[in-house]
Design a protein around this motif. Structure first.
Motif, PDB file in Angstrom:
ATOM      1  N   ARG A   1       8.696  -3.766  -1.874  1.00  0.00           N
ATOM      2  CA  ARG A   1       8.221  -5.097  -1.475  1.00  0.00           C
ATOM      3  C   ARG A   1       6.867  -5.375  -2.136  1.00  0.00           C
ATOM      4  O   ARG A   1       6.619  -6.484  -2.609  1.00  0.00           O
TER       5      ARG A   1
ATOM      6  N   GLU B   1       4.846   0.948   3.150  1.00  0.00           N
ATOM      7  CA  GLU B   1       5.731  -0.043   3.753  1.00  0.00           C
ATOM      8  C   GLU B   1       6.589   0.642   4.800  1.00  0.00           C
ATOM      9  O   GLU B   1       6.842   1.851   4.721  1.00  0.00           O
TER      10      GLU B   1
ATOM     11  N   LEU C   1       3.732  -4.081   5.866  1.00  0.00           N
ATOM     12  CA  LEU C   1       3.120  -3.650   4.616  1.00  0.00           C
ATOM     13  C   LEU C   1       1.642  -3.408   4.850  1.00  0.00           C
ATOM     14  O   LEU C   1       0.996  -4.170   5.583  1.00  0.00           O
TER      15      LEU C   1
END
Length: 254
Positions: free
Chosen positions: A163, A204, A212
């Protein structure tokens, strides 16, 4: 109340209780570096300050759409079963307790979370991980905190497919001000960025929820461009990186 689908998301941001001078007053106050507020507003969110006071419990999370756990003091090593290193700063039980509660509640209720510096370390501790209490003792060097009040500029590589990589790219120069770091990574967390010396710079939570955390400081030094010094003192600060704030606000909108 939290926002509805047609209004901007409300982002709760943890704060510090510090002795603060303003006007004619010199009193304990809830304070926060302005960059956090500017970052959330610029991303389209509404920032709400969450002070570490009695009553800061899980019910608070029903009033916000996202949680930003700000940087600050070292976490008391009692929370991860370690003896105190002489380099570890004074305990701040008010923040430790309040933010621990907020993180647990956010994870239980699927509230998006962004942790910054201390926020990353506390996320790891809440989930059962531990910390290196002084980076020079383990990794050597002072790149992550050249001296108090001065950010270290640290090149970081991110994990492909993470991510974080989708937000900031495969490599990024970041501004750090931390002397502690991840040791044992908690179950469920995934390391997604590293400095050249091996220090974990971002994590994460595995799964679809937006959780996060980064060791660096995307909020900038709080100075406007017009007030930013052009001389050597410029190295003390850095410019805000909006991307992580945007990602949190977008996740909180969804």
């Amino acid at each position: 109340m939290a926002s509805n689908a047609s209004s901007p998301p409300v982002i709760g941001i943890t704060t510090y209780l510090e002795q603060t001078r303003f006007g004619v007053w010199d009193v304990p106050a809830a304070v926060l570096q302005r960059g956090y507020l500017d970052g959330v507003v610029a991303a389209g969110g509404v920032p709400v300050l969450l002070p570490p006071v009695d009553g800061m419990n899980a019910n608070v999370l029903s009033r916000v759409d996202g949680l930003l756990v700000a940087g600050g003091a070292d976490i008391d090593p009692v929370h991860y079963g370690a003896a105190r290193n002489p380099a570890t700063g004074p305990a701040r039980p008010d923040r430790d307790i309040a933010e621990h509660t907020l993180i647990e509640a956010a994870l239980a209720n699927g509230v998006p979370v962004l942790g910054v510096c201390r926020g990353m370390q506390l996320l790891n501790v809440v989930l059962g991980g531990t910390l290196h209490q002084h980076i020079p003792d383990t990794f050597g060097g002072t790149e992550h905190l050249p001296k108090p009040g001065t950010f270290g500029r640290v090149p970081v590589k991110t994990a492909p497919g993470s991510r974080l990589a989708a937000i900031v790219g495969s490599e990024v120069d970041v501004h750090c001000h931390h002397h502690q770091s991840i040791d044992l990574l908690a179950a469920g967390l995934v390391p997604v960025a590293w400095a050249g010396d091996g220090v974990v710079e971002a994590i994460e939570l595995a799964g679809p929820d937006f959780v996060l955390a980064v060791q660096w400081h995307p909020e900038g030094d709080g100075m406007s461009a017009g007030n930013r010094p052009a001389n050597a003192e410029r190295e003390r600060g850095h410019v805000m990186d909006h991307r992580l704030f945007q990602a949190l606000v977008e996740a909180s909108t969804r």
